[in-house]
Enzyme design. Structure first.
Site, short mmCIF file in Angstrom:
data_model
loop_
_atom_site.label_atom_id
_atom_site.label_comp_id
_atom_site.label_asym_id
_atom_site.label_seq_id
_atom_site.Cartn_x
_atom_site.Cartn_y
_atom_site.Cartn_z
N ASP A 67 0.69 -1.24 0.05
CA ASP A 67 -0.03 -0.04 0.01
C ASP A 67 1.11 1.01 0.11
OD1 ASP A 67 1.00 -0.46 2.66
OD2 ASP A 67 -1.47 -0.99 3.38
N ASN A 136 -7.56 -3.05 14.40
CA ASN A 136 -9.12 -3.26 13.97
C ASN A 136 -9.18 -4.50 12.95
OD1 ASN A 136 -7.93 -2.24 11.44
ND2 ASN A 136 -9.56 -0.68 11.49
N HIS A 138 -7.47 -4.85 10.30
CA HIS A 138 -7.11 -4.56 8.73
C HIS A 138 -6.03 -5.36 8.12
CE1 HIS A 138 -4.76 -0.62 9.69
NE2 HIS A 138 -4.04 -1.39 9.21
N GLU A 143 -9.87 -2.06 5.20
CA GLU A 143 -10.49 -1.42 6.28
C GLU A 143 -11.86 -2.40 6.67
OE1 GLU A 143 -8.91 0.27 8.47
OE2 GLU A 143 -8.55 2.10 7.99
C1 GLP Z 1 -0.77 -0.08 8.83
C2 GLP Z 1 -0.36 -0.83 7.21
C3 GLP Z 1 -0.46 -2.19 7.38
C4 GLP Z 1 0.27 -2.71 8.27
C5 GLP Z 1 -0.83 -2.42 9.61
C6 GLP Z 1 -0.04 -2.66 11.08
O1 GLP Z 1 -1.60 0.84 8.87
N1 GLP Z 1 -1.00 -0.19 6.20
O2 GLP Z 1 0.24 -2.58 6.03
O3 GLP Z 1 0.46 -4.28 8.51
O4 GLP Z 1 -1.38 -1.08 9.49
O5 GLP Z 1 0.73 -1.59 11.44
P1 GLP Z 1 2.02 -1.64 12.36
O6 GLP Z 1 2.93 -2.59 12.13
O7 GLP Z 1 2.58 -0.17 12.69
O8 GLP Z 1 1.22 -2.08 13.83
#
Ligand code: GLP
Length: 245
Positions: A67, A136, A138, A143
């Site tokens: 992303d 959440n 995702h 989302e």
């Molecule tokens: C983010 C990214 C995801 C990531 C997730 C967890 O928003 N878009 O690809 O895996 O949320 O993030 P983190 O590893 O900082 O907890």
């Protein structure tokens, strides 16, 4: 789903690195799906250490990131392009034209999404997709409520996600409201998925994923139950409420 229990974040990162390096070293051509966020940072550090010690070859490796934020460009320190360059690509020898990240500055975002999806397809799909887990539920930036059939698309970020990611920005207001993300169907087409989960703040999402096998669009990670080859590497903090006995 296969679950590997790690003692802590570093152990999770070490195990993930071993799995990734094994695939890199045992194939002539490999397409990796990569993730950003806090979770994979130490995995990338271990990959860099391995490169420094063993000069692991990346010439046969192509990457596609999950992303990118809409409205931020490659030189912007908050972009996922910048993240990948500074946390991995600048420190290993991978041909830059083989690394792909959606263009968050594209004039036509819909065209950019189709272009990205087709690039993955033309490459022959993703062999190993690295994933983090949003609190959440995702995956990528898909989302809650996202259709499981969806391909690469523009997603409106929830306030929960914007708040969770505000630590990478100077203020909450600066966190983009939209992102381009591989869709759930894009992710599920990967041959193999490696989901990394660390820390107490992921424990309720992880417990739900492990305990409840029902496919539920309000919990995007549940779509992973539809995939035949998912390995979760989770640390003890993330697993603390799962009561896996
Ligand atoms: C983010 C990214 C995801 C990531 C997730 C967890 O928003 N878009 O690809 O895996 O949320 O993030 P983190 O590893 O900082 O907890």
């Amino acid at each position: 789903m296969k679950l590997i229990t790690a003692t802590n974040y570093s152990d999770m990162s070490r195990i993930a690195t071993e799995i990734i390096l094994k695939r890199i070293k045992s194939s002539d051509k490999l397409t990796l799906g990569l993730a950003t966020g806090s979770t994979p940072i130490e995995t990338y550090q271990y990959m860099i250490e391995d490169y420094q010690q063993n000069k692991t070859d990346y010439h046969h490796v192509t990457t596609f990131n999950l992303d990118e934020y809409v409205g931020v460009g490659p030189t912007d320190r908050t972009s996922y392009y910048y993240f990948m360059k500074s946390k991995l690509f600048d420190h290993i020898h991978i041909p830059r034209e083989q690394t792909h990240i959606p263009n968050g500055l594209a004039n036509n975002l819909e065209d950019e999404c189709s272009y990205y999806e087709n690039k993955i397809k033309n490459q022959g799909g993703i062999d190993l997709q690295l994933l983090g887990l949003g609190s959440n539920g995702h995956i990528g930036f898909n989302e809650p409520g996202t259709n499981f059939d969806i391909k690469t698309h523009v997603e409106q970020l929830t306030e929960a996600t914007r708040s969770a990611n505000a630590r990478f920005f100077d203020s909450l207001e600066e966190v983009p409201t939209h992102a381009i993300t591989m869709g759930i169907s894009t992710i599920l087409q990967s041959n193999e998925i490696l989901l990394l989960v660390s820390g107490e703040k992921k424990s309720s999402a992880l417990t739900k994923l492990l305990k409840d096998t029902k496919l539920d669009p309000s919990f995007p990670a549940s779509s992973l139950h539809n995939h035949p080859n998912v390995t979760i590497v989770a640390d003890q903090e993330a697993l603390q409420y799962a009561n896996l006995t």
